[in-house]
Design a protein around this motif. Structure first.
Motif, PDB file in Angstrom:
ATOM      1  N   ALA A 119       0.836  -1.206   0.000  1.00 60.09           N
ATOM      2  CA  ALA A 119       0.000   0.000   0.000  1.00 60.09           C
ATOM      3  C   ALA A 119       0.872   1.258   0.000  1.00 60.09           C
ATOM      4  CB  ALA A 119      -0.943  -0.007   1.200  1.00 60.09           C
ATOM      5  N   VAL A 120       1.914   1.261   0.817  1.00 55.63           N
ATOM      6  CA  VAL A 120       2.833   2.405   0.856  1.00 55.63           C
ATOM      7  C   VAL A 120       3.538   2.562  -0.492  1.00 55.63           C
ATOM      8  CG1 VAL A 120       4.944   3.288   1.926  1.00 55.63           C
ATOM      9  CG2 VAL A 120       3.147   2.303   3.356  1.00 55.63           C
ATOM     10  N   LEU A 121       3.972   1.440  -1.071  1.00 62.63           N
ATOM     11  CA  LEU A 121       4.616   1.497  -2.383  1.00 62.63           C
ATOM     12  C   LEU A 121       3.658   2.022  -3.444  1.00 62.63           C
ATOM     13  CD1 LEU A 121       6.641  -1.853  -2.404  1.00 62.63           C
ATOM     14  CD2 LEU A 121       7.565   0.464  -2.224  1.00 62.63           C
ATOM     15  N   ALA A 122       2.397   1.607  -3.378  1.00 64.04           N
ATOM     16  CA  ALA A 122       1.404   2.067  -4.354  1.00 64.04           C
ATOM     17  C   ALA A 122       1.180   3.578  -4.238  1.00 64.04           C
ATOM     18  CB  ALA A 122       0.089   1.319  -4.161  1.00 64.04           C
ATOM     19  N   VAL A 123       1.072   4.077  -3.018  1.00 64.58           N
ATOM     20  CA  VAL A 123       0.899   5.525  -2.814  1.00 64.58           C
ATOM     21  C   VAL A 123       2.118   6.269  -3.345  1.00 64.58           C
ATOM     22  CG1 VAL A 123       0.745   7.330  -1.047  1.00 64.58           C
ATOM     23  CG2 VAL A 123      -0.699   5.297  -0.884  1.00 64.58           C
ATOM     24  N   THR A 124       3.296   5.759  -3.062  1.00 68.91           N
ATOM     25  CA  THR A 124       4.527   6.393  -3.545  1.00 68.91           C
ATOM     26  C   THR A 124       4.568   6.399  -5.067  1.00 68.91           C
ATOM     27  OG1 THR A 124       5.691   5.678  -1.559  1.00 68.91           O
ATOM     28  CG2 THR A 124       7.046   6.313  -3.416  1.00 68.91           C
ATOM     29  N   LEU A 125       4.175   5.288  -5.679  1.00 69.73           N
ATOM     30  CA  LEU A 125       4.145   5.228  -7.145  1.00 69.73           C
ATOM     31  C   LEU A 125       3.185   6.239  -7.736  1.00 69.73           C
ATOM     32  CD1 LEU A 125       4.315   1.402  -7.935  1.00 69.73           C
ATOM     33  CD2 LEU A 125       5.924   3.150  -8.665  1.00 69.73           C
ATOM     34  N   VAL A 126       2.005   6.349  -7.154  1.00 71.74           N
ATOM     35  CA  VAL A 126       1.007   7.305  -7.659  1.00 71.74           C
ATOM     36  C   VAL A 126       1.540   8.729  -7.543  1.00 71.74           C
ATOM     37  CG1 VAL A 126      -1.267   8.307  -7.184  1.00 71.74           C
ATOM     38  CG2 VAL A 126      -0.991   5.830  -7.261  1.00 71.74           C
ATOM     39  N   ILE A 127       2.158   9.049  -6.422  1.00 72.27           N
ATOM     40  CA  ILE A 127       2.714  10.406  -6.228  1.00 72.27           C
ATOM     41  C   ILE A 127       3.837  10.671  -7.208  1.00 72.27           C
ATOM     42  CG2 ILE A 127       4.039  11.835  -4.618  1.00 72.27           C
ATOM     43  CD1 ILE A 127       2.357  10.529  -2.353  1.00 72.27           C
ATOM     44  N   ASP A 128       4.744   9.711  -7.385  1.00 73.49           N
ATOM     45  CA  ASP A 128       5.868   9.899  -8.304  1.00 73.49           C
ATOM     46  C   ASP A 128       5.412   9.996  -9.756  1.00 73.49           C
ATOM     47  OD1 ASP A 128       7.724   9.973  -6.265  1.00 73.49           O
ATOM     48  OD2 ASP A 128       8.221   7.847  -6.425  1.00 73.49           O
ATOM     49  N   ILE A 129       4.486   9.139 -10.146  1.00 68.58           N
ATOM     50  CA  ILE A 129       3.984   9.187 -11.523  1.00 68.58           C
ATOM     51  C   ILE A 129       3.216  10.494 -11.737  1.00 68.58           C
ATOM     52  CG2 ILE A 129       2.373   8.123 -13.160  1.00 68.58           C
ATOM     53  CD1 ILE A 129       3.293   5.388 -11.976  1.00 68.58           C
ATOM     54  N   GLY A 130       2.426  10.907 -10.740  1.00 65.74           N
ATOM     55  CA  GLY A 130       1.726  12.195 -10.841  1.00 65.74           C
ATOM     56  C   GLY A 130       2.698  13.358 -10.980  1.00 65.74           C
ATOM     57  N   GLY A 131       3.798  13.292 -10.240  1.00 70.59           N
ATOM     58  CA  GLY A 131       4.817  14.337 -10.344  1.00 70.59           C
ATOM     59  C   GLY A 131       5.478  14.368 -11.710  1.00 70.59           C
ATOM     60  N   LEU A 132       5.704  13.203 -12.290  1.00 66.72           N
ATOM     61  CA  LEU A 132       6.289  13.145 -13.633  1.00 66.72           C
ATOM     62  C   LEU A 132       5.334  13.698 -14.677  1.00 66.72           C
ATOM     63  CD1 LEU A 132       8.155   9.709 -13.872  1.00 66.72           C
ATOM     64  CD2 LEU A 132       9.139  11.994 -13.901  1.00 66.72           C
ATOM     65  N   VAL A 133       4.046  13.321 -14.567  1.00 68.02           N
ATOM     66  CA  VAL A 133       3.045  13.766 -15.524  1.00 68.02           C
ATOM     67  C   VAL A 133       2.841  15.276 -15.408  1.00 68.02           C
ATOM     68  CG1 VAL A 133       0.593  13.609 -16.160  1.00 68.02           C
ATOM     69  CG2 VAL A 133       1.910  11.537 -15.671  1.00 68.02           C
ATOM     70  N   ALA A 134       2.788  15.780 -14.184  1.00 65.88           N
ATOM     71  CA  ALA A 134       2.588  17.226 -13.975  1.00 65.88           C
ATOM     72  C   ALA A 134       3.788  18.037 -14.445  1.00 65.88           C
ATOM     73  CB  ALA A 134       2.304  17.491 -12.505  1.00 65.88           C
ATOM     74  N   GLY A 135       4.974  17.441 -14.286  1.00 66.89           N
ATOM     75  CA  GLY A 135       6.192  18.158 -14.688  1.00 66.89           C
ATOM     76  C   GLY A 135       6.467  18.089 -16.167  1.00 66.89           C
ATOM     77  N   ALA A 136       5.785  17.203 -16.888  1.00 67.03           N
ATOM     78  CA  ALA A 136       6.074  17.035 -18.322  1.00 67.03           C
ATOM     79  C   ALA A 136       5.391  18.041 -19.188  1.00 67.03           C
ATOM     80  CB  ALA A 136       5.646  15.637 -18.771  1.00 67.03           C
TER      81      ALA A 136
END
Length: 136
Positions: A119-136
């Motif tokens: 669950a912690v890994l999933a939350v981290t993945l969502v945050i990191d992927i969201g950060g990549l998408v927002a920064g692109a």
């Protein structure tokens, strides 16, 4: 030391396996047990925890310190964290399977612990992927 014999469970042994255990064995594709796997289950657990610890150290300690020093660190942080999360997830699944194959007496406690880690890994993945998408 006694040698462990690997064998299929008899019909009467399968009948006493609780439904939750049967569900988990099907989910993890574990058809038989092997007590010799206990050592590798513990080893896989240590690797999964070590990868998670390294990911946390990199994500929450090294990168915040390195970002002011090198602007490139911001571009590397999310992909590195995503890669480490995926690696930790795969190792976690492997270690859970080994605990179930070994029919370890603490397999449910470990499975629940790894569910929290996932669950912690999933939350981290969502945050990191969201950060990549927002920064692109």
């Amino acid at each position: 030391m006694s040698s462990t014999v690997v064998r299929e469970a008899s019909a009467t042994e399968r009948a006493v396996i609780p439904p939750a255990d049967r569900f988990m064995r099907r989910l993890l594709r574990v058809s038989s047990t092997d007590k010799r796997v206990v050592g590798s289950a513990h080893r896989a657990f240590r690797v999964a925890i070590l990868v998670s610890a390294v990911r946390c150290l990199i994500t929450y300690l090294a990168i915040p310190i390195l970002i002011p020093i090198a602007a490139v660190a911001g571009l590397v942080a999310a992909p590195l964290s995503i890669a480490l999360c995926l690696f930790a997830f795969v190792n976690g699944v492997i270690s859970v399977r080994r605990f179930w194959i070994a029919n370890h007496r603490y397999r449910w406690m470990y499975t629940n612990f790894m569910a929290v880690v996932f669950a912690v890994l999933a939350v981290t993945l969502v945050i990191d992927i969201g950060g990549l998408v927002a920064g692109a």
